[in-house]
Scaffold this motif. Structure first.
Motif, PDB file in Angstrom:
ATOM      1  N   GLY A 194     -33.362  -9.276  10.322  1.00  0.00           N
ATOM      2  CA  GLY A 194     -33.710 -10.667  10.113  1.00  0.00           C
ATOM      3  C   GLY A 194     -32.837 -11.404   9.122  1.00  0.00           C
ATOM      4  O   GLY A 194     -33.188 -12.506   8.683  1.00  0.00           O
ATOM      5  N   VAL A 195     -31.685 -10.825   8.788  1.00  0.00           N
ATOM      6  CA  VAL A 195     -30.773 -11.437   7.817  1.00  0.00           C
ATOM      7  C   VAL A 195     -29.565 -12.010   8.563  1.00  0.00           C
ATOM      8  O   VAL A 195     -28.901 -11.303   9.329  1.00  0.00           O
ATOM      9  N   ASP A 196     -29.272 -13.267   8.308  1.00  0.00           N
ATOM     10  CA  ASP A 196     -28.113 -13.934   8.908  1.00  0.00           C
ATOM     11  C   ASP A 196     -26.931 -13.800   7.952  1.00  0.00           C
ATOM     12  O   ASP A 196     -26.786 -14.576   7.011  1.00  0.00           O
ATOM     13  N   ALA A 197     -26.102 -12.783   8.166  1.00  0.00           N
ATOM     14  CA  ALA A 197     -24.965 -12.503   7.288  1.00  0.00           C
ATOM     15  C   ALA A 197     -23.678 -13.036   7.900  1.00  0.00           C
ATOM     16  O   ALA A 197     -23.598 -13.308   9.101  1.00  0.00           O
ATOM     17  N   THR A 198     -22.659 -13.174   7.065  1.00  0.00           N
ATOM     18  CA  THR A 198     -21.317 -13.535   7.513  1.00  0.00           C
ATOM     19  C   THR A 198     -20.494 -12.262   7.626  1.00  0.00           C
ATOM     20  O   THR A 198     -20.226 -11.591   6.625  1.00  0.00           O
ATOM     21  N   GLY A 199     -20.126 -11.907   8.839  1.00  0.00           N
ATOM     22  CA  GLY A 199     -19.329 -10.713   9.066  1.00  0.00           C
ATOM     23  C   GLY A 199     -17.845 -11.022   8.983  1.00  0.00           C
ATOM     24  O   GLY A 199     -17.395 -12.101   9.362  1.00  0.00           O
ATOM     25  N   MET A 200     -17.079 -10.066   8.484  1.00  0.00           N
ATOM     26  CA  MET A 200     -15.633 -10.240   8.346  1.00  0.00           C
ATOM     27  C   MET A 200     -14.986  -8.861   8.374  1.00  0.00           C
ATOM     28  O   MET A 200     -15.655  -7.850   8.607  1.00  0.00           O
ATOM     29  N   ASN A 201     -13.690  -8.828   8.110  1.00  0.00           N
ATOM     30  CA  ASN A 201     -12.996  -7.540   8.079  1.00  0.00           C
ATOM     31  C   ASN A 201     -11.868  -7.615   7.076  1.00  0.00           C
ATOM     32  O   ASN A 201     -11.595  -8.677   6.495  1.00  0.00           O
ATOM     33  N   VAL A 202     -11.212  -6.480   6.872  1.00  0.00           N
ATOM     34  CA  VAL A 202     -10.180  -6.359   5.845  1.00  0.00           C
ATOM     35  C   VAL A 202      -9.091  -7.398   6.068  1.00  0.00           C
ATOM     36  O   VAL A 202      -8.589  -7.575   7.190  1.00  0.00           O
ATOM     37  N   GLY A 203      -8.745  -8.112   5.005  1.00  0.00           N
ATOM     38  CA  GLY A 203      -7.749  -9.169   5.072  1.00  0.00           C
ATOM     39  C   GLY A 203      -8.350 -10.553   5.233  1.00  0.00           C
ATOM     40  O   GLY A 203      -7.670 -11.554   4.989  1.00  0.00           O
ATOM     41  N   GLY A 204      -9.616 -10.611   5.619  1.00  0.00           N
ATOM     42  CA  GLY A 204     -10.275 -11.898   5.785  1.00  0.00           C
ATOM     43  C   GLY A 204     -10.724 -12.473   4.453  1.00  0.00           C
ATOM     44  O   GLY A 204     -11.035 -11.746   3.512  1.00  0.00           O
ATOM     45  N   THR A 205     -10.750 -13.801   4.393  1.00  0.00           N
ATOM     46  CA  THR A 205     -11.202 -14.508   3.192  1.00  0.00           C
ATOM     47  C   THR A 205     -12.276 -15.511   3.570  1.00  0.00           C
ATOM     48  O   THR A 205     -12.142 -16.232   4.556  1.00  0.00           O
ATOM     49  N   VAL A 206     -13.350 -15.524   2.785  1.00  0.00           N
ATOM     50  CA  VAL A 206     -14.448 -16.460   2.979  1.00  0.00           C
ATOM     51  C   VAL A 206     -14.736 -17.128   1.644  1.00  0.00           C
ATOM     52  O   VAL A 206     -14.723 -16.470   0.598  1.00  0.00           O
ATOM     53  N   GLU A 207     -14.978 -18.431   1.660  1.00  0.00           N
ATOM     54  CA  GLU A 207     -15.428 -19.123   0.457  1.00  0.00           C
ATOM     55  C   GLU A 207     -16.933 -19.300   0.533  1.00  0.00           C
ATOM     56  O   GLU A 207     -17.456 -19.819   1.522  1.00  0.00           O
ATOM     57  N   ALA A 208     -17.617 -18.849  -0.511  1.00  0.00           N
ATOM     58  CA  ALA A 208     -19.072 -18.968  -0.575  1.00  0.00           C
ATOM     59  C   ALA A 208     -19.461 -19.424  -1.965  1.00  0.00           C
ATOM     60  O   ALA A 208     -18.991 -18.865  -2.960  1.00  0.00           O
ATOM     61  N   ALA A 209     -20.261 -20.444  -2.057  1.00  0.00           N
ATOM     62  CA  ALA A 209     -20.719 -21.012  -3.331  1.00  0.00           C
ATOM     63  C   ALA A 209     -19.536 -21.380  -4.234  1.00  0.00           C
ATOM     64  O   ALA A 209     -19.622 -21.279  -5.459  1.00  0.00           O
ATOM     65  N   GLY A 210     -18.432 -21.801  -3.632  1.00  0.00           N
ATOM     66  CA  GLY A 210     -17.260 -22.215  -4.400  1.00  0.00           C
ATOM     67  C   GLY A 210     -16.407 -21.072  -4.903  1.00  0.00           C
ATOM     68  O   GLY A 210     -15.473 -21.293  -5.694  1.00  0.00           O
ATOM     69  N   ILE A 211     -16.673 -19.847  -4.447  1.00  0.00           N
ATOM     70  CA  ILE A 211     -15.954 -18.650  -4.876  1.00  0.00           C
ATOM     71  C   ILE A 211     -15.287 -18.036  -3.654  1.00  0.00           C
ATOM     72  O   ILE A 211     -15.881 -17.975  -2.565  1.00  0.00           O
ATOM     73  N   ARG A 212     -14.051 -17.552  -3.822  1.00  0.00           N
ATOM     74  CA  ARG A 212     -13.309 -16.984  -2.704  1.00  0.00           C
ATOM     75  C   ARG A 212     -13.427 -15.452  -2.717  1.00  0.00           C
ATOM     76  O   ARG A 212     -13.168 -14.808  -3.743  1.00  0.00           O
ATOM     77  N   PHE A 213     -13.803 -14.898  -1.570  1.00  0.00           N
ATOM     78  CA  PHE A 213     -13.951 -13.454  -1.397  1.00  0.00           C
ATOM     79  C   PHE A 213     -12.971 -12.988  -0.320  1.00  0.00           C
ATOM     80  O   PHE A 213     -13.061 -13.432   0.825  1.00  0.00           O
ATOM     81  N   THR A 214     -12.064 -12.101  -0.702  1.00  0.00           N
ATOM     82  CA  THR A 214     -11.151 -11.498   0.260  1.00  0.00           C
ATOM     83  C   THR A 214     -11.501 -10.021   0.388  1.00  0.00           C
ATOM     84  O   THR A 214     -11.580  -9.300  -0.608  1.00  0.00           O
ATOM     85  N   MET A 215     -11.729  -9.577   1.615  1.00  0.00           N
ATOM     86  CA  MET A 215     -12.090  -8.182   1.854  1.00  0.00           C
ATOM     87  C   MET A 215     -10.835  -7.323   1.789  1.00  0.00           C
ATOM     88  O   MET A 215      -9.808  -7.633   2.411  1.00  0.00           O
TER      89      MET A 215
END
Length: 236
Positions: A89-110
């Motif tokens: 029941g959790v709506d997560a953002t899926g990604m993979n190595v090398g991908g970058t997502v910005e969440a809450a103004g912070i950048r996350f690179t896997m």
């Protein structure tokens, strides 16, 4: 804008409170015998960013992630973890190595990690695991502070690419047995070029025998030893 604050929750869990006061929870495992009681109730949750599926990072059946996500926080992880969490029941953002997502103004690179990452699934007979992968995070906060959060891993050559990214802080396991030990972590510090390292994933169980003192003997980087519940504030 305030400074980044980093709290060790216990075992491998870390809470980042960003300069913009965004709360990022990484590998919170409330079942840890060393977990800090003051953080059992999550006062605020903006981002949940586990590094793999093992029970000692997200709880059996990913229970700690499910709880943290219940208020509508952004959840980041592998594509495989996203699929599993959808069943919970959790709506997560899926990604993979090398991908970058910005969440809450912070950048996350896997980033790569060398480990395994099976979620422990209970309640259907004998416990089984479902592999969802493993990874680390390159996290860039609002003020430009960059943290390499390695997740559970051994040292590996591609850590040298972190040096190009110019991270100043590393959060790395040192316990040994399931991850690199202090000698391996010291090599990882050298490869990544971080000038400050916060050790995690040690002393929870006797088999996790590596110590911050052993790491400090092997590196010229600053070793910030945090007890569960203790916070270190990054000074400009």
């Amino acid at each position: 804008m305030s400074s980044l604050r980093i709290t060790r929750l216990g075992h491998a869990g870390v809470l980042y409170r960003s300069p913009g006061d965004r709360w990022v929870w990484v590998d919170r495992w409330t079942g840890a015998p060393t977990y800090a009681d003051a953080y059992r109730a999550a006062e605020r949750v903006d981002v949940v960013a586990p590094t793999h599926g093992h029970f000692d990072h997200i709880g059996n059946d990913a229970a700690d992630v499910v709880e943290l996500a219940s208020g509508g926080a952004t959840v980041l992880g592998s594509h495989e973890l996203q699929i599993y969490l959808a069943e919970r029941g959790v709506d997560a953002t899926g990604m993979n190595v090398g991908g970058t997502v910005e969440a809450a103004g912070i950048r996350f690179t896997m980033f790569r990690a060398v480990h395994t990452g099976g979620v422990t699934i209970t309640g259907t007979g004998p416990d089984v695991t479902r592999e969802v992968g493993c990874w680390g995070w390159l996290i860039e906060f609002e003020d430009g502070t960059k943290v390499y959060h390695s997740g559970d891993t051994d040292v590996f050559g591609d850590m040298a690419f972190v040096r190009d990214w110019d991270a100043s802080i590393g959060v790395m396991p040192i316990g040994g047995h399931y991850t690199m030990d202090p000698a391996g972590a010291a090599h990882a510090v050298e490869l990544t070029g971080v000038d400050t390292v916060i050790p995690v994933h040690y002393a929870t169980f006797p088999v996790l025998a590596g110590t911050p003192a052993q790491l400090a003997e092997r590196t010229e980087a600053r070793v910030v030893e945090l007890q569960p519940g203790e916070t270190w504030e990054v000074k400009p």
